[in-house]
Scaffold this motif. Structure first.
Motif, PDB file in Angstrom:
ATOM      1  N   HIS A   1       3.818   1.635  -1.266  1.00  0.00           N
ATOM      2  CA  HIS A   1       4.528   1.444  -1.638  1.00  0.00           C
ATOM      3  C   HIS A   1       4.034   1.931  -3.415  1.00  0.00           C
ATOM      4  O   HIS A   1       4.271   3.144  -3.765  1.00  0.00           O
ATOM      5  N   GLN A   2       3.142   2.016  -2.924  1.00  0.00           N
ATOM      6  CA  GLN A   2       1.658   2.148  -4.483  1.00  0.00           C
ATOM      7  C   GLN A   2       1.796   3.522  -4.507  1.00  0.00           C
ATOM      8  O   GLN A   2       1.481   4.448  -5.664  1.00  0.00           O
TER       9      GLN A   2
ATOM     10  N   ASN B   1       2.468   6.758  -6.813  1.00  0.00           N
ATOM     11  CA  ASN B   1       1.216   7.348  -7.470  1.00  0.00           C
ATOM     12  C   ASN B   1       1.170   8.694  -7.314  1.00  0.00           C
ATOM     13  O   ASN B   1       1.253   9.586  -8.437  1.00  0.00           O
TER      14      ASN B   1
ATOM     15  N   TRP C   1      -1.966   1.716 -14.330  1.00  0.00           N
ATOM     16  CA  TRP C   1      -0.926   1.961 -13.627  1.00  0.00           C
ATOM     17  C   TRP C   1       0.212   1.889 -13.459  1.00  0.00           C
ATOM     18  O   TRP C   1       0.506   2.495 -15.019  1.00  0.00           O
TER      19      TRP C   1
ATOM     20  N   TYR D   1       1.014  -1.179   0.062  1.00  0.00           N
ATOM     21  CA  TYR D   1      -0.168  -0.168   0.282  1.00  0.00           C
ATOM     22  C   TYR D   1       1.173   1.462   0.096  1.00  0.00           C
ATOM     23  O   TYR D   1       0.539   2.115  -0.825  1.00  0.00           O
TER      24      TYR D   1
END
Length: 258
Positions: free
Chosen positions: A72-73, A77, A250, A70
């Motif tokens: 890292h993403q 983003n 993504w 979570y």
């Protein structure tokens, strides 16, 4: 205590720093190192906490892995909102700023080419799902050898028909793999024809038994056209029990190493 650098992404120099975002260790400490027109974003972490033995030991700790994924993403983003980045996989670690800077310098030509390729692009995924009962029925229409067997069964006496049906069931298992590859190839060709974009397909075998998928790198303003194509293909393949699920955008992991 010894530190290591957990690296999120590579961008061009002077790429904006994400503000007020939770870092991989739960802090808000994100820094960058620059070298010859490139920048790498990282968080300094306890080397012991992110050592390979610890990562291996916690590989089944769903809560810990979920938190890592979570965070890292979330950082990725935030970085992507401000421009083009090369996303790095979770647990990309460097010993110190010197080793990270040397990596940027040593791979500079490749990184610049990848950044140029990813400029203004997004990665989307078309997952090709097969509804078992309908797909099993559709195989007989799609595969010539199964068509012949089906015709033989219809014309055979009951005893022979029974044996032929068993043969048909067995051959369907083998034919299903080849027919799946045909569908993936047809969908990929349709995407390339409509959008003239880069694609990478992944078979069920490559995905450990999960449904096959096609990763697509498109211009940011072509999202609507991709959605239109998904709808067209869904209508086309619905009678065969095939559904196309579109997800994204993504971070372009699939195309970051090209």
């Amino acid at each position: 205590m010894p530190q290591a650098l957990y690296v999120y992404a590579i961008a061009r120099a002077h790429h904006p720093m994400p503000a007020q975002i939770e870092a991989i260790d739960g802090s808000e400490h994100i820094a960058s190192v620059e070298a010859d027109g490139l920048s790498a974003f990282y968080t300094s972490v306890d080397a012991a906490d992110f050592s390979q033995p610890v990562i291996d030991a916690r590989s089944k700790d769903v809560e810990w892995l979920g938190a890592i994924g979570y965070r890292h993403q979330a950082v990725m983003n935030a970085l992507m909102r401000d421009g083009t980045v090369i996303p790095l996989r979770a647990f990309t670690l460097f010993a110190n700023e010197t080793s990270l800077r040397n990596h940027l310098l040593g791979e500079r030509e490749r990184f610049v080419k990848v950044l140029d390729r990813l400029d203004g692009k997004q990665e989307w995924t078309l997952r090709i799902e097969f509804r078992p009962e309908q797909w099993n029925q559709a195989l007989a229409r799609r595969v010539e050898s199964l068509q012949k067997l089906t015709t033989e069964i219809e014309q055979a006496a009951s005893g022979k028909a029974y044996l032929l049906r068993k043969k048909l069931d067995e051959e369907k298992k083998n034919a299903s793999r080849e027919a799946e590859r045909q569908v993936v190839g047809e969908v990929e060709a349709a995407v390339m024809k409509k959008l003239a974009c880069d694609t990478v397909s992944e078979s069920r075998l490559q995905r450990g038994g999960a449904f096959p998928q096609i990763n697509v790198l498109i211009n940011r303003d072509e999202e609507a056209r991709l959605q239109e194509l998904r709808d067209e293909l869904t209508r086309r393949y619905d009678v065969e029990g095939v559904t196309l699920a579109l997800t994204g955008p993504w971070p372009p992991y699939t195309f970051a190493n090209a």
